[in-house]
Design a protein around this motif. Structure first.
Motif, mmCIF file in Angstrom:
data_model
loop_
_atom_site.group_PDB
_atom_site.id
_atom_site.type_symbol
_atom_site.label_atom_id
_atom_site.label_comp_id
_atom_site.label_asym_id
_atom_site.label_seq_id
_atom_site.Cartn_x
_atom_site.Cartn_y
_atom_site.Cartn_z
ATOM 1 N N ARG A 79 0.837 -1.203 0.000
ATOM 2 C CA ARG A 79 0.000 0.000 0.000
ATOM 3 C C ARG A 79 0.872 1.254 0.000
ATOM 4 N N ALA A 80 1.885 1.271 0.841
ATOM 5 C CA ALA A 80 2.779 2.435 0.912
ATOM 6 C C ALA A 80 3.553 2.617 -0.392
ATOM 7 N N LEU A 81 4.049 1.535 -0.958
ATOM 8 C CA LEU A 81 4.796 1.633 -2.216
ATOM 9 C C LEU A 81 3.905 2.098 -3.358
ATOM 10 N N LEU A 82 2.684 1.607 -3.408
ATOM 11 C CA LEU A 82 1.748 2.063 -4.436
ATOM 12 C C LEU A 82 1.458 3.548 -4.287
ATOM 13 N N ARG A 83 1.324 4.021 -3.071
ATOM 14 C CA ARG A 83 1.066 5.448 -2.836
ATOM 15 C C ARG A 83 2.258 6.297 -3.265
ATOM 16 N N ILE A 84 3.452 5.870 -2.907
ATOM 17 C CA ILE A 84 4.657 6.614 -3.274
ATOM 18 C C ILE A 84 4.788 6.708 -4.789
ATOM 19 N N ALA A 85 4.728 5.574 -5.461
ATOM 20 C CA ALA A 85 4.932 5.561 -6.908
ATOM 21 C C ALA A 85 3.799 6.260 -7.645
ATOM 22 N N THR A 86 2.570 6.132 -7.157
ATOM 23 C CA THR A 86 1.456 6.838 -7.804
ATOM 24 C C THR A 86 1.666 8.338 -7.705
ATOM 25 N N TRP A 87 2.100 8.820 -6.549
ATOM 26 C CA TRP A 87 2.396 10.256 -6.424
ATOM 27 C C TRP A 87 3.495 10.656 -7.407
ATOM 28 N N GLU A 88 4.553 9.856 -7.479
ATOM 29 C CA GLU A 88 5.643 10.192 -8.402
ATOM 30 C C GLU A 88 5.158 10.223 -9.853
ATOM 31 N N ILE A 89 4.366 9.251 -10.238
ATOM 32 C CA ILE A 89 3.871 9.178 -11.616
ATOM 33 C C ILE A 89 2.988 10.372 -11.955
ATOM 34 N N LEU A 90 2.105 10.725 -11.042
ATOM 35 C CA LEU A 90 1.111 11.760 -11.335
ATOM 36 C C LEU A 90 1.553 13.178 -11.008
ATOM 37 N N HIS A 91 2.420 13.336 -10.012
ATOM 38 C CA HIS A 91 2.668 14.676 -9.488
ATOM 39 C C HIS A 91 4.133 15.094 -9.435
ATOM 40 N N ASN A 92 5.032 14.271 -9.914
ATOM 41 C CA ASN A 92 6.441 14.661 -9.903
ATOM 42 C C ASN A 92 6.990 14.543 -11.327
ATOM 43 N N ASP A 93 7.065 15.659 -11.997
ATOM 44 C CA ASP A 93 7.526 15.670 -13.385
ATOM 45 C C ASP A 93 9.001 15.300 -13.524
ATOM 46 N N ALA A 94 9.738 15.298 -12.430
ATOM 47 C CA ALA A 94 11.167 14.975 -12.481
ATOM 48 C C ALA A 94 11.429 13.471 -12.506
ATOM 49 N N VAL A 95 10.376 12.674 -12.311
ATOM 50 C CA VAL A 95 10.524 11.216 -12.287
ATOM 51 C C VAL A 95 9.658 10.626 -13.397
ATOM 52 N N ASP A 96 10.291 9.883 -14.283
ATOM 53 C CA ASP A 96 9.548 9.195 -15.339
ATOM 54 C C ASP A 96 8.797 8.009 -14.748
ATOM 55 N N ALA A 97 7.632 7.713 -15.293
ATOM 56 C CA ALA A 97 6.803 6.613 -14.797
ATOM 57 C C ALA A 97 7.559 5.290 -14.743
ATOM 58 N N PRO A 98 8.319 4.907 -15.791
ATOM 59 C CA PRO A 98 9.039 3.631 -15.696
ATOM 60 C C PRO A 98 10.030 3.573 -14.532
ATOM 61 N N VAL A 99 10.623 4.704 -14.193
ATOM 62 C CA VAL A 99 11.553 4.752 -13.058
ATOM 63 C C VAL A 99 10.788 4.553 -11.754
ATOM 64 N N ALA A 100 9.663 5.238 -11.599
ATOM 65 C CA ALA A 100 8.851 5.101 -10.384
ATOM 66 C C ALA A 100 8.396 3.656 -10.212
ATOM 67 N N ILE A 101 7.976 3.034 -11.312
ATOM 68 C CA ILE A 101 7.514 1.638 -11.261
ATOM 69 C C ILE A 101 8.660 0.707 -10.903
ATOM 70 N N SER A 102 9.796 0.884 -11.541
ATOM 71 C CA SER A 102 10.963 0.047 -11.272
ATOM 72 C C SER A 102 11.416 0.163 -9.820
ATOM 73 N N GLU A 103 11.454 1.375 -9.312
ATOM 74 C CA GLU A 103 11.869 1.585 -7.920
ATOM 75 C C GLU A 103 10.885 0.932 -6.947
#
Length: 132
Positions: A79-103
């Protein structure tokens, strides 16, 4: 390990502890910020603040795309990892979605169940596809 990876790990710890102990995210940051042996990472605070600011939106997306899983029935780490990566994907333009998913998948391999990396990757890929 990169500075961002360490910050994500710290954010994971903070989100998990906050939920497990029933402490508000802002309070957990203040509680943990004074530890000189484990300094708070600036990006970890940014993640936690972002997750807190967009919690309803993030949780609704996770509920929508985690078919067959209720949010409160998922492992807390997932749950925590999904929340972190979802925020990165949707709200952090400095992180590409594939990077957020991989991390997120990498941290799941380290801290969660054997099935978690694939589950997390599947949910996050669906969320990332919304922005395309």
């Amino acid at each position: 390990m990169s500075a961002r990876t360490r910050a994500r790990r710290r954010a994971l710890e903070l989100l998990f502890e906050s939920e497990a102990r029933g402490i508000a995210l802002g309070e957990i940051i203040a509680l943990r910020s004074d530890d000189p042996t484990y300094p708070m990472k600036e990006y970890a605070v940014e993640i936690v603040d972002g997750v807190a600011a967009h919690a309803e939106e993030i949780d609704e997306l996770i509920r929508t795309y985690a078919r067959g899983w209720e949010l409160d029935r998922m492992p807390g780490v997932d749950r925590a990892l999904l929340r972190i990566a979802t925020w990165e994907i949707l709200h952090n333009d400095a992180v590409d979605a594939p990077v957020a998913i991989s991390e997120a998948r990498s941290l799941a391999r380290e801290f969660s169940t054997d099935d978690s990396p694939a589950f997390i990757g599947g949910v996050l890929t669906k969320i990332a596809d919304l922005g395309d």
